[in-house]
Scaffold this active site. Sequence first.
Site, PDB file in Angstrom:
ATOM      1  N   ASP A  13      69.032  88.772  39.862  1.00  9.52           N
ATOM      2  CA  ASP A  13      68.912  88.247  38.493  1.00  9.52           C
ATOM      3  C   ASP A  13      69.093  86.725  38.492  1.00  9.52           C
ATOM      4  O   ASP A  13      68.333  85.987  37.847  1.00  9.52           O
ATOM      5  CB  ASP A  13      69.897  88.947  37.536  1.00  9.52           C
ATOM      6  CG  ASP A  13      71.310  89.051  38.075  1.00  9.52           C
ATOM      7  OD1 ASP A  13      71.540  88.720  39.261  1.00  9.52           O
ATOM      8  OD2 ASP A  13      72.210  89.460  37.316  1.00  9.52           O
ATOM      9  N   LYS A  32      70.829  92.945  45.146  1.00  9.11           N
ATOM     10  CA  LYS A  32      71.635  93.284  43.964  1.00  9.11           C
ATOM     11  C   LYS A  32      72.860  94.039  44.484  1.00  9.11           C
ATOM     12  O   LYS A  32      73.113  95.189  44.133  1.00  9.11           O
ATOM     13  CB  LYS A  32      70.795  94.141  42.994  1.00  9.11           C
ATOM     14  CG  LYS A  32      71.451  94.426  41.651  1.00  9.11           C
ATOM     15  CD  LYS A  32      71.558  93.202  40.744  1.00  9.11           C
ATOM     16  CE  LYS A  32      72.349  93.549  39.485  1.00  9.11           C
ATOM     17  NZ  LYS A  32      72.568  92.365  38.617  1.00  9.11           N
ATOM     18  N   TYR A  62      59.601 102.150  46.377  1.00 10.71           N
ATOM     19  CA  TYR A  62      58.166 102.459  46.365  1.00 10.71           C
ATOM     20  C   TYR A  62      57.860 103.724  47.161  1.00 10.71           C
ATOM     21  O   TYR A  62      56.872 104.400  46.900  1.00 10.71           O
ATOM     22  CB  TYR A  62      57.365 101.312  46.993  1.00 10.71           C
ATOM     23  CG  TYR A  62      56.961 100.208  46.046  1.00 10.71           C
ATOM     24  CD1 TYR A  62      57.900  99.548  45.268  1.00 10.71           C
ATOM     25  CD2 TYR A  62      55.629  99.812  45.937  1.00 10.71           C
ATOM     26  CE1 TYR A  62      57.528  98.522  44.413  1.00 10.71           C
ATOM     27  CE2 TYR A  62      55.246  98.793  45.089  1.00 10.71           C
ATOM     28  CZ  TYR A  62      56.199  98.149  44.328  1.00 10.71           C
ATOM     29  OH  TYR A  62      55.816  97.134  43.497  1.00 10.71           O
ATOM     30  N   ASP A 115      58.095  92.206  44.655  1.00  6.28           N
ATOM     31  CA  ASP A 115      56.924  92.367  43.786  1.00  6.28           C
ATOM     32  C   ASP A 115      57.119  91.586  42.492  1.00  6.28           C
ATOM     33  O   ASP A 115      56.257  90.817  42.067  1.00  6.28           O
ATOM     34  CB  ASP A 115      56.718  93.858  43.480  1.00  6.28           C
ATOM     35  CG  ASP A 115      55.541  94.087  42.557  1.00  6.28           C
ATOM     36  OD1 ASP A 115      54.477  93.499  42.800  1.00  6.28           O
ATOM     37  OD2 ASP A 115      55.694  94.845  41.575  1.00  6.28           O
ATOM     38  N   ASP A 172      55.357  87.563  41.236  1.00  2.00           N
ATOM     39  CA  ASP A 172      54.573  87.313  40.010  1.00  2.00           C
ATOM     40  C   ASP A 172      55.208  86.153  39.238  1.00  2.00           C
ATOM     41  O   ASP A 172      54.517  85.270  38.728  1.00  2.00           O
ATOM     42  CB  ASP A 172      54.536  88.557  39.096  1.00  2.00           C
ATOM     43  CG  ASP A 172      53.297  89.420  39.332  1.00  2.00           C
ATOM     44  OD1 ASP A 172      52.876  89.532  40.506  1.00  2.00           O
ATOM     45  OD2 ASP A 172      52.766  89.975  38.354  1.00  2.00           O
TER      46      ASP A 172
END
Length: 355
Positions: free
Chosen positions: A219, A186, A141, A243, A247
């Site tokens: 994942d 990751k 970001y 983020d 959701d």
Amino acid sequence: MKATIAVLPGDGIGPEVIAEGLRCLRALAGSFGHELRLEELPFGGAAIDAGGDPLPTRTLDACLAADAVLLGAIGGPRWSQPGAKVRPEQGLLRLRRELGVYANLRPVKVHPSLIDASTIKAEALRGVDLVFVRELTGGIYFGEKKRDATSAVDVCTYTVPEVERITRAAARLARGRRRKLTSIDKSNVLETSRLWREVCERVMRAEFPDVALEHVLVDAAAMHLIRRPRDFDVLVTENMFGDILTDEASMLAGSLGLLPSASLGDGTRGLYEPIHGSAPDIAGRGIANPYGTLLSAAMLLRHSLQLVREADALESAVNGAIESGARTADIALPGTRSCSTREAGDAVLERLAGA
Ligand code: IPM
Ligand code: MN
């Protein structure tokens, strides 16, 4: 007590949900005898329209001087055309940075009477109670961005101190709960994730040997989150993974409109906002779900003002309102009448008055 809260309604449904937040805060201040100064300020797209800057100096200064900041939502198609030079989101990222709020707490609790509002099977949902700790002021970001005719670049950087402090914030939280921390990365692909995993491992071993630590690839975490959500307690992850996963996690609770968040730094000043966006598709219709904002206001009372009884009162009023069937369209049962933003606020206020 006396406190100053900077209030940034923002865009879209932001002003509508914030209006309910302010009604509840005023009611609580009245009944518990506090003097809350609620200072409304321009922010986001509305501030771009007014003066070209999503985070005007006056707004930033007021936020820095306040005890806490309550934010609605920002953004919308009007300010997000492909060539846009300044976007509302830049104001939000800058505000988070300037306030130093690197730890974004996003609790996800499944309300028993809303199990039917989720698209996920009831037996997977019962008893889900987890908290994401999303790193909020670093990563992709905030890295360098470049664009030319044939390519684009977004740089992702993490430093050792950034990973240390977010690990500590998450581990302290885990200590007050089930003493279990899941770190999501990751590391099979990203160098920043390998650093993240090493630093997290070292901090936990040296400083939090009483908290169980597991590492899960992002994942796989996305999958396990809906397959066995009850297994998770505190989850810590970098900015963009957090983020995306929150959701997803909101679907456990039943709606994006239900989830609150608290963004904290080293002091008590914090930034509080529902995790949903400005929902331009329903803005101005008075049908948005205000509960995420009201629960964010409760987190504000708890974390920045240390008003625990008041925070508890607001949380149980929201729970009571939901139980009583005050459901906005996003959580209404098919074929039943849904309530408006205002009516949801009324249902909470009624319970606050009776508290
Ligand atoms: C959130 C939002 C923001 C983010 C946007 C509006 C910049 O999606 O708070 O989750 O990506 O952090
Ligand atoms: Mn988001």
